[in-house]
Design a protein around this motif. Structure first.
Motif, mmCIF file in Angstrom:
data_model
loop_
_atom_site.group_PDB
_atom_site.id
_atom_site.type_symbol
_atom_site.label_atom_id
_atom_site.label_comp_id
_atom_site.label_asym_id
_atom_site.label_seq_id
_atom_site.Cartn_x
_atom_site.Cartn_y
_atom_site.Cartn_z
ATOM 1 N N PRO A 70 42.057 38.699 43.158
ATOM 2 C CA PRO A 70 42.643 39.251 44.022
ATOM 3 C C PRO A 70 41.342 39.961 44.667
ATOM 4 N N VAL A 71 41.468 40.123 46.129
ATOM 5 C CA VAL A 71 39.914 40.627 47.020
ATOM 6 C C VAL A 71 40.365 41.601 46.865
ATOM 7 N N CYS A 72 38.728 42.849 46.178
ATOM 8 C CA CYS A 72 39.145 44.148 46.424
ATOM 9 C C CYS A 72 37.427 44.349 46.620
ATOM 10 N N GLN A 73 36.681 45.479 46.878
ATOM 11 C CA GLN A 73 35.360 45.225 46.645
ATOM 12 C C GLN A 73 34.419 44.789 45.501
ATOM 13 N N SER A 74 35.260 45.287 44.815
ATOM 14 C CA SER A 74 34.648 44.496 43.301
ATOM 15 C C SER A 74 34.782 43.310 43.097
ATOM 16 N N SER A 75 35.260 42.140 43.475
ATOM 17 C CA SER A 75 35.594 41.074 43.788
ATOM 18 C C SER A 75 34.712 40.379 44.775
ATOM 19 N N VAL A 76 34.877 40.949 45.854
ATOM 20 C CA VAL A 76 33.739 40.844 47.170
ATOM 21 C C VAL A 76 31.896 40.500 46.641
#
Length: 103
Positions: A70-76
């Motif tokens: 899932p896209v979130c700040q930490s995954s980006v």
């Protein structure tokens, strides 16, 4: 940025790479596509180009379906710092493209 979205992409890789090593950084760039037909056309065109050169030999290549975390700040941030493997939640081999007489 909308958070929590999961995306599906398609890519290809050398079929000789063991599954447990597929997403380890190698220095080689992965190329991603938004649909299966486009990646398949690309792989078949590469195979035809290599087959036309008597000094080169085609290696079996997997076409893969990739689902992101899932896209979130930490995954980006993980994607930017660690490469695509950090952004892959699930992947599967859809097809292996061998030599022309093997497909």
């Amino acid at each position: 940025m909308a958070e929590g979205l999961v995306f599906t992409f398609y890519t290809y890789a050398d079929a000789r790479i063991p599954l447990d090593e597929r997403w380890k950084p190698t220095g080689l760039r992965d190329i991603f596509f938004d649909n299966y037909e486009e990646v398949r056309r690309t792989v078949l065109a590469m195979r035809d180009d290599i087959a036309a050169d008597p000094d080169m030999e085609w290696e079996a290549t997997n076409i893969e379906k990739v689902e992101t975390v899932p896209v979130c700040q930490s995954s980006v941030l993980a994607l930017l710092n660690e490469g695509p493997g950090a952004f892959v939640d699930h992947y599967e081999v859809l097809e292996t493209i061998g030599r022309q007489h093997e497909s």
